[in-house]
Scaffold this motif. Structure first.
Motif, PDB file in Angstrom:
ATOM      1  N   LEU A  15       0.858  -1.298   0.150  1.00  0.00           N
ATOM      2  CA  LEU A  15       0.089   0.136   0.082  1.00  0.00           C
ATOM      3  C   LEU A  15       0.974   1.336   0.192  1.00  0.00           C
ATOM      4  O   LEU A  15       0.687   2.210  -0.689  1.00  0.00           O
ATOM      5  CB  LEU A  15      -0.990  -0.047   1.348  1.00  0.00           C
ATOM      6  CG  LEU A  15      -1.858   1.286   1.359  1.00  0.00           C
ATOM      7  CD1 LEU A  15      -2.923   1.170   0.198  1.00  0.00           C
ATOM      8  CD2 LEU A  15      -2.457   1.250   2.827  1.00  0.00           C
ATOM      9  N   LEU A  16       1.870   1.294   0.690  1.00  0.00           N
ATOM     10  CA  LEU A  16       2.709   2.415   0.893  1.00  0.00           C
ATOM     11  C   LEU A  16       3.638   2.592  -0.305  1.00  0.00           C
ATOM     12  O   LEU A  16       3.825   3.695  -0.917  1.00  0.00           O
ATOM     13  CB  LEU A  16       3.875   2.269   2.018  1.00  0.00           C
ATOM     14  CG  LEU A  16       3.325   2.440   3.386  1.00  0.00           C
ATOM     15  CD1 LEU A  16       4.288   2.325   4.496  1.00  0.00           C
ATOM     16  CD2 LEU A  16       2.682   4.026   3.372  1.00  0.00           C
ATOM     17  N   ALA A  17       3.988   1.451  -1.202  1.00  0.00           N
ATOM     18  CA  ALA A  17       4.611   1.520  -2.218  1.00  0.00           C
ATOM     19  C   ALA A  17       3.967   1.945  -3.332  1.00  0.00           C
ATOM     20  O   ALA A  17       4.265   2.757  -4.380  1.00  0.00           O
ATOM     21  CB  ALA A  17       5.350   0.254  -2.566  1.00  0.00           C
ATOM     22  N   GLY A  18       2.501   1.803  -3.401  1.00  0.00           N
ATOM     23  CA  GLY A  18       1.439   2.070  -4.540  1.00  0.00           C
ATOM     24  C   GLY A  18       1.316   3.602  -4.522  1.00  0.00           C
ATOM     25  O   GLY A  18       1.107   4.339  -5.549  1.00  0.00           O
ATOM     26  N   CYS A  19       1.580   4.478  -3.431  1.00  0.00           N
ATOM     27  CA  CYS A  19       1.267   5.840  -3.270  1.00  0.00           C
ATOM     28  C   CYS A  19       2.757   6.595  -3.104  1.00  0.00           C
ATOM     29  O   CYS A  19       2.649   7.800  -2.780  1.00  0.00           O
ATOM     30  CB  CYS A  19       0.727   6.211  -1.796  1.00  0.00           C
ATOM     31  SG  CYS A  19      -1.020   5.386  -1.820  1.00  0.00           S
ATOM     32  N   SER A  20       3.653   5.902  -3.590  1.00  0.00           N
ATOM     33  CA  SER A  20       5.281   6.492  -3.509  1.00  0.00           C
ATOM     34  C   SER A  20       5.249   7.511  -4.649  1.00  0.00           C
ATOM     35  O   SER A  20       6.310   8.362  -4.565  1.00  0.00           O
ATOM     36  CB  SER A  20       6.067   5.589  -3.487  1.00  0.00           C
ATOM     37  OG  SER A  20       6.125   4.629  -4.434  1.00  0.00           O
ATOM     38  N   ASN A  21       4.704   7.175  -5.836  1.00  0.00           N
ATOM     39  CA  ASN A  21       4.946   7.713  -7.150  1.00  0.00           C
ATOM     40  C   ASN A  21       3.926   8.726  -7.649  1.00  0.00           C
ATOM     41  O   ASN A  21       3.219   8.451  -8.573  1.00  0.00           O
ATOM     42  CB  ASN A  21       5.666   7.079  -8.052  1.00  0.00           C
ATOM     43  CG  ASN A  21       5.973   7.888  -9.302  1.00  0.00           C
ATOM     44  OD1 ASN A  21       6.247   9.068  -9.423  1.00  0.00           O
ATOM     45  ND2 ASN A  21       6.047   7.081 -10.463  1.00  0.00           N
ATOM     46  N   LEU A  22       3.424   9.780  -6.796  1.00  0.00           N
ATOM     47  CA  LEU A  22       2.327  10.710  -7.265  1.00  0.00           C
ATOM     48  C   LEU A  22       2.663  12.077  -8.014  1.00  0.00           C
ATOM     49  O   LEU A  22       3.746  12.545  -7.159  1.00  0.00           O
ATOM     50  CB  LEU A  22       1.334  10.829  -5.992  1.00  0.00           C
ATOM     51  CG  LEU A  22       0.763   9.446  -5.153  1.00  0.00           C
ATOM     52  CD1 LEU A  22      -0.128  10.238  -3.961  1.00  0.00           C
ATOM     53  CD2 LEU A  22      -0.172   9.107  -6.168  1.00  0.00           C
ATOM     54  N   GLY A  23       2.112  12.419  -8.754  1.00  0.00           N
ATOM     55  CA  GLY A  23       2.516  13.494  -9.463  1.00  0.00           C
ATOM     56  C   GLY A  23       3.348  13.333 -10.744  1.00  0.00           C
ATOM     57  O   GLY A  23       3.917  12.249 -10.760  1.00  0.00           O
ATOM     58  N   VAL A  24       3.754  14.391 -11.428  1.00  0.00           N
ATOM     59  CA  VAL A  24       4.584  14.199 -12.490  1.00  0.00           C
ATOM     60  C   VAL A  24       5.759  15.177 -12.162  1.00  0.00           C
ATOM     61  O   VAL A  24       5.782  16.166 -11.637  1.00  0.00           O
ATOM     62  CB  VAL A  24       3.890  15.058 -13.678  1.00  0.00           C
ATOM     63  CG1 VAL A  24       4.793  15.186 -14.954  1.00  0.00           C
ATOM     64  CG2 VAL A  24       2.576  14.149 -14.054  1.00  0.00           C
ATOM     65  N   LYS A  25       6.849  14.522 -12.682  1.00  0.00           N
ATOM     66  CA  LYS A  25       8.156  14.990 -12.286  1.00  0.00           C
ATOM     67  C   LYS A  25       8.424  16.232 -13.265  1.00  0.00           C
ATOM     68  O   LYS A  25       7.871  16.001 -14.449  1.00  0.00           O
ATOM     69  CB  LYS A  25       9.274  13.869 -12.510  1.00  0.00           C
ATOM     70  CG  LYS A  25       9.109  12.794 -11.509  1.00  0.00           C
ATOM     71  CD  LYS A  25       9.335  13.112  -9.929  1.00  0.00           C
ATOM     72  CE  LYS A  25       9.150  11.850  -9.192  1.00  0.00           C
ATOM     73  NZ  LYS A  25       8.082  11.693  -8.371  1.00  0.00           N
ATOM     74  N   PRO A  26       9.445  17.118 -13.095  1.00  0.00           N
ATOM     75  CA  PRO A  26       9.494  18.104 -13.905  1.00  0.00           C
ATOM     76  C   PRO A  26      10.118  17.835 -15.256  1.00  0.00           C
ATOM     77  O   PRO A  26       9.917  18.336 -16.355  1.00  0.00           O
ATOM     78  CB  PRO A  26      10.550  19.151 -13.189  1.00  0.00           C
ATOM     79  CG  PRO A  26      10.325  18.872 -11.724  1.00  0.00           C
ATOM     80  CD  PRO A  26       9.812  17.427 -11.660  1.00  0.00           C
ATOM     81  N   TRP A  27      11.044  16.746 -15.129  1.00  0.00           N
ATOM     82  CA  TRP A  27      11.524  16.219 -16.578  1.00  0.00           C
ATOM     83  C   TRP A  27      10.686  15.495 -17.566  1.00  0.00           C
ATOM     84  O   TRP A  27      11.072  15.178 -18.543  1.00  0.00           O
ATOM     85  CB  TRP A  27      12.918  15.618 -16.266  1.00  0.00           C
ATOM     86  CG  TRP A  27      12.633  14.373 -15.424  1.00  0.00           C
ATOM     87  CD1 TRP A  27      12.309  13.003 -15.451  1.00  0.00           C
ATOM     88  CD2 TRP A  27      12.701  14.459 -13.775  1.00  0.00           C
ATOM     89  NE1 TRP A  27      12.180  12.344 -14.520  1.00  0.00           N
ATOM     90  CE2 TRP A  27      12.536  13.056 -13.159  1.00  0.00           C
ATOM     91  CE3 TRP A  27      13.281  15.436 -13.003  1.00  0.00           C
ATOM     92  CZ2 TRP A  27      12.669  12.760 -12.065  1.00  0.00           C
ATOM     93  CZ3 TRP A  27      13.237  15.036 -11.557  1.00  0.00           C
ATOM     94  CH2 TRP A  27      13.045  13.664 -11.053  1.00  0.00           C
ATOM     95  N   GLU A  28       9.428  15.247 -16.823  1.00  0.00           N
ATOM     96  CA  GLU A  28       8.528  14.285 -17.303  1.00  0.00           C
ATOM     97  C   GLU A  28       7.462  15.272 -18.073  1.00  0.00           C
ATOM     98  O   GLU A  28       6.558  14.844 -19.146  1.00  0.00           O
ATOM     99  CB  GLU A  28       7.852  13.358 -16.694  1.00  0.00           C
ATOM    100  CG  GLU A  28       8.483  12.262 -15.901  1.00  0.00           C
ATOM    101  CD  GLU A  28       7.899  11.460 -15.123  1.00  0.00           C
ATOM    102  OE1 GLU A  28       8.259  10.283 -15.057  1.00  0.00           O
ATOM    103  OE2 GLU A  28       7.021  11.981 -14.385  1.00  0.00           O
ATOM    104  N   ARG A  29       7.315  16.355 -17.850  1.00  0.00           N
ATOM    105  CA  ARG A  29       6.176  17.404 -18.458  1.00  0.00           C
ATOM    106  C   ARG A  29       6.310  17.586 -19.780  1.00  0.00           C
ATOM    107  O   ARG A  29       5.490  17.918 -20.589  1.00  0.00           O
ATOM    108  CB  ARG A  29       6.335  18.828 -17.635  1.00  0.00           C
ATOM    109  CG  ARG A  29       5.804  18.413 -16.037  1.00  0.00           C
ATOM    110  CD  ARG A  29       5.765  19.782 -15.061  1.00  0.00           C
ATOM    111  NE  ARG A  29       5.289  19.305 -13.899  1.00  0.00           N
ATOM    112  CZ  ARG A  29       5.593  20.388 -12.838  1.00  0.00           C
ATOM    113  NH1 ARG A  29       5.992  21.519 -13.275  1.00  0.00           N
ATOM    114  NH2 ARG A  29       5.507  19.728 -11.788  1.00  0.00           N
TER     115      ARG A  29
END
Length: 73
Positions: A15-29
């Motif tokens: 559950l914690l690992a599933g929420c670790s990558n929220l949002g878009v990184k600046p280099w992915e925009r």
């Protein structure tokens, strides 16, 4: 008992690992801003969808013209 603890620990860590990558990184925009990544890539279709939305919701703003909720504009 020990099996339950191990299973609950594993479930909690997943559950914690599933929420670790929220949002878009600046280099992915830059990739996500491309035309082919848009939900509606056709500007005419996007304009029609916006017109239908603000006509039904009785709101308008930022589009440069007034509107009402009746859909008659």
């Amino acid at each position: 008992m020990q099996r339950t603890i191990i299973l609950s620990t594993l479930l909690f860590s997943m559950l914690l690992a599933g929420c670790s990558n929220l949002g878009v990184k600046p280099w992915e925009r830059d990739i996500l801003a491309k035309q082919e990544m848009q939900l509606i890539s056709d500007p005419v279709e996007a304009g029609l969808d916006d017109h239908i939305y603000f006509s039904k919701e009785a709101t308008s703003g930022g589009r440069g013209f007034g509107g009402g909720g009746c859909g008659c504009n």
